[in-house]
Design a protein around this motif. Structure first.
Motif, PDB file in Angstrom:
ATOM      1  N   LEU A   1       0.918  -1.162   0.143  1.00 29.33           N
ATOM      2  CA  LEU A   1      -0.139  -0.062   0.091  1.00 29.33           C
ATOM      3  C   LEU A   1       0.904   1.221  -0.038  1.00 29.33           C
ATOM      4  N   ASP A   2       1.849   1.038   0.443  1.00 31.84           N
ATOM      5  CA  ASP A   2       3.004   2.315   0.551  1.00 31.84           C
ATOM      6  C   ASP A   2       3.703   2.345  -0.678  1.00 31.84           C
ATOM      7  N   GLY A   3       3.620   1.621  -1.521  1.00 30.73           N
ATOM      8  CA  GLY A   3       4.379   1.607  -2.899  1.00 30.73           C
ATOM      9  C   GLY A   3       5.761   1.169  -3.044  1.00 30.73           C
ATOM     10  N   ARG A   4       6.386   0.392  -1.605  1.00 35.61           N
ATOM     11  CA  ARG A   4       7.365   0.114  -1.719  1.00 35.61           C
ATOM     12  C   ARG A   4       7.750  -1.180  -2.059  1.00 35.61           C
ATOM     13  N   LEU A   5       6.474  -2.061  -2.359  1.00 35.59           N
ATOM     14  CA  LEU A   5       6.689  -3.252  -3.094  1.00 35.59           C
ATOM     15  C   LEU A   5       5.683  -3.008  -4.311  1.00 35.59           C
ATOM     16  N   PRO A   6       6.314  -3.229  -5.412  1.00 41.84           N
ATOM     17  CA  PRO A   6       5.154  -2.784  -6.546  1.00 41.84           C
ATOM     18  C   PRO A   6       4.347  -3.644  -6.904  1.00 41.84           C
ATOM     19  N   LEU A   7       3.181  -3.262  -7.552  1.00 43.04           N
ATOM     20  CA  LEU A   7       2.169  -4.133  -7.903  1.00 43.04           C
ATOM     21  C   LEU A   7       2.590  -5.257  -9.138  1.00 43.04           C
ATOM     22  N   GLN A   8       1.750  -6.130  -9.105  1.00 42.44           N
ATOM     23  CA  GLN A   8       2.197  -7.503 -10.027  1.00 42.44           C
ATOM     24  C   GLN A   8       3.767  -7.721  -9.948  1.00 42.44           C
ATOM     25  N   MET A   9       4.169  -7.784  -8.432  1.00 42.44           N
ATOM     26  CA  MET A   9       5.551  -8.338  -8.288  1.00 42.44           C
ATOM     27  C   MET A   9       5.289  -9.621  -7.780  1.00 42.44           C
ATOM     28  N   ARG A  10       5.867 -10.709  -8.181  1.00 44.53           N
ATOM     29  CA  ARG A  10       5.710 -11.997  -7.894  1.00 44.53           C
ATOM     30  C   ARG A  10       6.687 -12.101  -6.652  1.00 44.53           C
TER      31      ARG A  10
END
Ligand SMILES: Cc1ncc(COP(=O)(O)O)c(C=O)c1O
Length: 494
Positions: A46-55
């Motif tokens: 939610l913070d954007g530190r782990l990008p979306l669609q990241m396995r």
């Protein structure tokens, strides 16, 4: 050091990198370990530190890297799937996503907190507009518009009048500048992205301060480049400074394609690089051929001593080795969405040519408005500085009484304090504060690999009558840390 591997097929994060990014996530009592792991992953997404669609790593691998049982990871992934943060395909892995509903969160989500008086927005370090001056300049800009209506209105480099006004301001600050050295952008962030697009290729390394401005880290990653972090060193209580020997060594060892630096009231630490340091930076750039991307977004907001000369004034006024980006957002208003790039004129044209891939120039009316404001900036700057110095001192005084265990910086400019919380609880505090309707940016937003969990950036930009209620809510949050669940919606930061 970079965390995220991307290839043509998919983006994935390795177990060891993931473990580093998770930082200090374990619950103090050791109970509820799966829920705590799930909470931390949710916050990172939610913070954007782990990008979306990241396995994310397979359960077994992550369990190994975290030294927990596979059941713990499996249970955490299950919680995340139930909460819509992960989606899985049988036998092929799990990917990050936003929970359904958060994208449609509405007009007053933390991504778009317009006019929501119930929210205390301390995730954006930014001031309200100087209303009188803005209204006056807007009326004048409408008159100025007449002269432009006969043309097509496109200009990749920006309106000549605004380029000239920005050039005059640089000259007044001690860096002689001509209008052909200026390109107008849609804010400082767009300026950073354009420079990266021009000078950096995917796979290149980019030197960054650590901590640094989070959206610049994102821009480096979005370019497919890798960050080389150089720590800002703690000096006296709460203060930080550059160790230029370290910067020099990092340039030598990592051979970055570019160094992104914020020498003027660095975001988030507030650190200010002195004249001698600026001279060393320019000499380093010349010696090694490493271009400097100097972010001056906060440069006008010096609260005490006179500011040092801009970096480019230290021996590189006409060189493409120093590319300076600036913005009207902090000294004037974020809503203007006006920024600029200053460098050698041929480089300006090169960047301008590349800009067409993204947009074809800025809106004419806003540029006319900005021209009027920048041409008469001094009174606004003086008022801002006085207002901010008082706000900084007021907040520091109140924090001393309310949170005696915290160690804040006392910056000589900029908009925020950088606070050592004394324990690695920043993400949990931000989650708890969110429940109290206070939006904050956790320390790790400003770093790589989960660093700065002990730190919080706290802007002194709230109106005076809103400081006390915001602090009351922070006190409640601080006392409910142990039950804290991270926020449930993405938060934008500036
Ligand atoms: C250091 C720094 N650079 C760039 C920006 C982005 O500026 P703008 O709002 O003009 O895009 C910010 C905004 O917070 C900032 O703090």
């Amino acid at each position: 050091m970079d965390l995220l591997h991307s290839d043509d097929v998919e983006r994935r994060i390795g177990a060891r990198s993931f473990a580093r990014l998770l930082g200090d996530w374990r619950p103090p009592t050791g109970r509820g370990i799966s829920a705590a792991l799930a909470d931390r992953v949710r916050l990172l997404v939610l913070d954007g530190r782990l990008p979306l669609q990241m396995r994310v790593p397979a359960e077994r691998e992550l369990a190994g890297a975290l030294e927990v049982s596979r059941t713990t990871v499996a249970a955490a992934y299950e919680i995340l799937r139930d909460g819509g943060i992960l989606h899985s395909r049988r036998g092929s892995g799990s990917w990050t996503q936003l929970p359904k509903g958060s994208a449609e969160a509405g007009m007053s989500s933390p991504f778009s907190p317009h006019g929501d008086r119930t929210l205390f927005d301390l995730a954006h370090a930014a001031l309200p507009a100087p209303a009188e001056e803005l209204r006056r300049a807007a009326a004048q800009a409408v008159q100025d518009l007449d002269a432009h209506l006969g043309g097509h209105g496109y200009d990749l480099l920006g309106l000549p009048g605004l380029r000239a006004a920005v050039a005059r301001r640089f000259t007044a600050r001690g860096l002689p500048t001509t209008p052909d050295q200026i390109l107008i952008t849609a804010g400082g962030q767009a300026a950073i992205a354009l420079v990266l697009a021009t000078l950096v290729n995917p796979g290149d390394r980019v030197l960054v301060e650590h901590p640094t401005y989070p959206n610049a880290l994102d821009a480096v990653r979005a370019r497919g480049a890798r960050c080389v972090p150089v720590p800002l060193e703690p000096t006296t209580a709460g203060a930080s400074a550059w160790d230029l020997d370290l910067v020099t060594a990092a340039v030598r060892d990592a051979a970055p394609r570019l160094a992104y630096l914020v020498p003027d009231h660095q975001n988030p630490t507030g650190a200010l690089l002195d004249g001698a340091g600026r001279e060393r930076l320019v000499a380093l750039a010349r010696r090694t051929g490493t271009p400097l991307l100097i972010d001056e977004t906060l440069a006008e907001l010096t609260l005490t001593d006179p500011s040092p000369l801009p970096v480019a004034a230290h021996g590189a006024p006409d060189s493409a080795l120093v590319v300076t980006v600036g913005s009207a957002a902090k000294v004037l208003w974020g809503g203007l969405r006006i920024g600029w790039i200053r460098t050698a004129a041929p480089m300006v044209r090169r960047i301008g040519a590349l800009r067409a891939a993204t947009d074809l120039g800025g809106p004419v009316l806003e540029q006319l408005l900005a021209t009027r404001l920048i041409d008469d900036l001094e009174p606004v700057v003086r008022a801002r500085r006085a207002e901010l110095a008082a706000a900084r001192d007021h907040l520091l005084g109140r924090l001393g009484n309310t949170f005696p265990g915290w160690v804040p910086s006392r910056p000589s400019g900029g908009l925020s304090l950088w606070i050592d919380l004394g324990a690695p609880v920043s993400s949990r505090l931000v989650g708890a504060a969110r429940r109290e309707d206070v939006l904050l940016a956790a320390g790790p937003r400003f770093g790589l690999a989960g660093a700065f969990e002990r730190y919080l950036r706290l802007p002194y930009t709230l109106r005076r009558d809103r400081v006390e209620p915001a602090l009351d809510r922070l006190v409640t949050a601080w006392h409910t840390l142990d039950e804290a669940h991270p926020e449930t919606e993405p938060t934008a930061v500036a």
